[in-house]
Design an enzyme around this catalytic site. Structure first.
Site, short mmCIF file in Angstrom:
data_model
loop_
_atom_site.label_atom_id
_atom_site.label_comp_id
_atom_site.label_asym_id
_atom_site.label_seq_id
_atom_site.Cartn_x
_atom_site.Cartn_y
_atom_site.Cartn_z
N ASP A 31 5.90 -23.41 6.30
CA ASP A 31 6.25 -23.46 7.72
C ASP A 31 7.78 -23.48 7.70
O ASP A 31 8.39 -24.48 7.30
CB ASP A 31 5.71 -24.73 8.37
CG ASP A 31 6.04 -24.78 9.85
OD1 ASP A 31 7.19 -24.48 10.21
OD2 ASP A 31 5.16 -25.11 10.65
N HIS A 32 8.39 -22.39 8.10
CA HIS A 32 9.84 -22.28 7.84
C HIS A 32 10.65 -23.32 8.61
O HIS A 32 11.79 -23.59 8.26
CB HIS A 32 10.35 -20.85 8.04
CG HIS A 32 10.55 -20.47 9.47
ND1 HIS A 32 9.53 -20.07 10.29
CD2 HIS A 32 11.67 -20.40 10.23
CE1 HIS A 32 10.01 -19.78 11.49
NE2 HIS A 32 11.31 -19.97 11.48
N HIS A 59 4.99 -25.09 14.03
CA HIS A 59 6.38 -25.56 14.13
C HIS A 59 6.52 -26.82 15.00
O HIS A 59 7.18 -27.78 14.61
CB HIS A 59 7.28 -24.46 14.69
CG HIS A 59 7.18 -23.16 13.94
ND1 HIS A 59 6.96 -23.08 12.60
CD2 HIS A 59 7.27 -21.87 14.37
CE1 HIS A 59 6.93 -21.80 12.22
NE2 HIS A 59 7.11 -21.06 13.28
N ARG A 95 0.80 -1.23 0.00
CA ARG A 95 0.00 0.00 0.00
C ARG A 95 0.83 1.28 0.00
O ARG A 95 0.38 2.31 -0.45
CB ARG A 95 -0.90 0.02 1.25
CG ARG A 95 -2.03 -0.96 1.16
CD ARG A 95 -2.70 -1.15 2.50
NE ARG A 95 -1.91 -2.04 3.33
CZ ARG A 95 -2.42 -2.98 4.13
NH1 ARG A 95 -3.71 -3.12 4.23
NH2 ARG A 95 -1.65 -3.76 4.85
C1 BG6 Z 1 7.84 -17.54 13.93
C2 BG6 Z 1 7.08 -16.99 15.09
O1 BG6 Z 1 7.01 -18.34 13.14
O2 BG6 Z 1 8.92 -18.32 14.40
C3 BG6 Z 1 7.98 -16.19 16.00
O3 BG6 Z 1 6.02 -16.18 14.63
C4 BG6 Z 1 9.18 -16.99 16.39
O4 BG6 Z 1 7.28 -15.73 17.15
C5 BG6 Z 1 9.86 -17.60 15.17
O5 BG6 Z 1 10.10 -16.14 17.08
C6 BG6 Z 1 10.95 -18.57 15.56
O6 BG6 Z 1 11.67 -18.95 14.42
P1 BG6 Z 1 13.20 -19.38 14.52
O7 BG6 Z 1 13.53 -19.79 13.14
O8 BG6 Z 1 13.94 -18.18 14.99
O9 BG6 Z 1 13.24 -20.49 15.52
#
Ligand code: BG6
Length: 509
Positions: free
Chosen positions: A198-199, A261, A62
């Site tokens: 989901d990283h 996660h 935006r």
């Molecule tokens: C994110 C959350 O998905 O994952 C955060 O929204 C969290 O709150 C983060 O800090 C943690 O990711 P990582 O890769 O640092 O363990």
């Protein structure tokens, strides 16, 4: 000697491949995720020559920014967040493909302009109609963007190119809203086009869990109720809510971390071996685990879950504020910043083996691991007592930091006495491979461009996960507020008591 059977599906597995030329459109291009993770991740892929020729990025947001201004803001972020440093010439060639499309998310004209830009890029940079949409906005905008993409005819590419959409978490806030969102997504996109990210699945150690379990013959035979006493999954964070108070108050640790996660870590630990390392085979097995898990009944929630919220405390010698004093956290906030819980996987492999999960913010340090604690030896023939401190075997998969795997076992202390002490056998990524692991987002962005959805969450997986979390949310509705714990401590006392009732204790990390 017989040769291992070669599976035709497996033989095509993840060679180094370059995706076809494509354009990535980032919705929410002025936000944190784009600046800290996505663009630095893309820049690192470019450095490693993994991006296709002509690769282009369109930022969609935006704010009234120009192409130049957008690129300028990104330079600073790449300098700060890229894991491999910054090189001006490399940046220049990468930045040539970056542009900005200013629009609100609900303005059809913005999407018409986007469609025109995409067509122009196809002609100018040879992106062949291949499009990757990335929803890096807050969840409140997901449905609008998806509907507008559909209305603008952007669900499919002209001329036989591919169109895919990556959706960030949170995917819903309970079962009903997740299903609603899914229905909206499927009105426009086919499931095969959808990549729910989901990283945690992009982390090297998490992927290695499958390799460790299924590329070795010696662990699987003991990976079950006959040998495993219990499993502890910990995701401890040192950070607080980092200015995201508003979002966090809506989410709490259960939606922010557990539903996605931690559940991913649990399913990869508990799943059966898939037939092939391929998207649907892997995800079928993950879904089976989730379906084998027993949702807690409302009256069990208090017994099997503990919630905590951090108060002011000290971390690494510095005073830190409590959750209620954090920027952006509304008055009277009640979200949990810590959760501990027990989950039950009721299948032949795991019946009777508790899975303990815990995650929290403002704990003493960042440490995530999966610990498989084995049953003790069936009979102790050595004297136990002050000389012999006999502990159970534990296999620990250290997700982060200090990535690695270690096995704790008992050993004789050298000398004339039979003294026994635990020792560990350690594998460390750094020492073994001497190379830095790519960031999770790098792997996942590349996979989405390659059309490999193995490390993305399928619709039925999200549904099955919410079917376990939603009853807990319901059970918490009339429960007392989260237990306080001081920032810099290992969580509320109730979490220790919870495990002590089962005759166990949390691992000291
Ligand atoms: C994110 C959350 O998905 O994952 C955060 O929204 C969290 O709150 C983060 O800090 C943690 O990711 P990582 O890769 O640092 O363990």
């Amino acid at each position: 000697m017989t040769e291992p059977t070669v599976n035709p599906l497996r033989s095509g597995m993840r060679m180094q491949r370059t995706p076809e030329p494509c354009t990535m459109v980032i919705f929410g291009a002025t936000g944190d995720l784009t600046h800290r993770k996505l663009v630095p991740g893309l820049y690192n892929l470019q450095r490693e020559r993994l991006l296709p020729p002509g690769f282009s990025v369109i930022g969609f947001a935006r704010r009234d920014w120009s192409d130049d201004y957008f690129r300028q803001t990104l330079v600073e972020d790449v300098q700060e967040f890229s894991r491999s440093g910054f090189e001006e010439p490399l940046w220049q060639s990468f930045a040539e493909g970056i542009s900005y499309n200013r629009s609100s998310f609900d303005d059809p004209a913005g999407y018409q302009a986007l469609a025109e830009k995409l067509n122009a890029l196809d002609a100018e940079r040879g992106t062949s109609g291949n499009r990757l949409f990335y929803l890096a906005t807050g969840p409140e905008s997901f449905t609008t963007i998806i509907q507008q993409l559909g209305a603008a005819g952007l669900r499919q590419s002209p001329g036989g190119g591919w169109t895919r959409i990556i959706i960030e978490k949170p995917f819903g806030r309970d079962m009903a809203s997740a299903r609603e969102l899914d229905a909206e997504v499927h009105k426009v996109f086919d499931e095969s086009q959808v990549y729910r990210i989901d990283h945690y699945l992009g982390k090297e150690t998490v992927q290695n869990l499958l390799v460790f379990r299924f590329a070795n013959g010696i662990f699987e035979p003991v990976w079950n109720r006959r040998y495993v006493d219990h499993v502890q999954i910990t995701v401890a964070e040192a950070v607080g809510v980092e200015g995201r108070g508003n979002y966090y108050e809506q989410a709490g640790a259960i939606r922010d971390m557990v539903q996605n996660h931690l559940m991913q870590l649990l399913t990869l630990t508990a799943m059966e071996p898939p037939g092939f390392y391929e998207a649907n085979s892997v995800r079928d097995e993950k879904v089976k685990v989730l379906r084998a898990m027993r949702p807690l009944a409302p009256d069990e929630v208090a017994k099997y879950t503990v919630r905590g919220q951090y108060t002011a405390g000290t971390q690494a010698g510095k005073p830190v504020p409590g959750y209620l004093e954090e920027a952006g956290v509304p008055a009277g906030a009640h979200a949990e910043t810590y959760v501990a819980m027990q989950m039950f996987v009721e299948n032949w492999r795991w019946a009777g083996v508790p899975f303990y999960l815990r995650t929290g913010k403002r704990l003493p340090k960042r440490a995530s691991e999966i610990a498989i604690q084995f049953r003790s030896a069936p009979l102790m023939i050595f004297d136990q007592g002050p000389l012999n401190d006999i502990e159970p075997n534990v296999l620990t998969i250290k997700v982060q930091p200090d990535e690695g795997i270690s096995l704790k076992f008992e050993s004789k202390v050298p000398g004339q006495l039979t003294q026994i002490r635990p020792v560990t056998m350690d594998f460390r990524y750094n020492a073994a491979f001497g190379v830095e692991s790519p960031e999770a987002y790098e792997r996942l962005l590349l996979d989405a461009m390659l059309g490999d959805s193995t490390l993305f969450t399928r619709s039925d997986e999200v549904d099955a996960s919410w079917s376990l979390i939603t009853p807990i949310l319901a059970g918490w509705q009339n429960a007392p507020p989260p237990e306080p714990y001081a920032a810099g401590s290992w969580g509320p006392r109730a979490a220790d008591e919870f495990l002590a009732r089962a005759g166990r204790e949390w691992r000291r990390l």
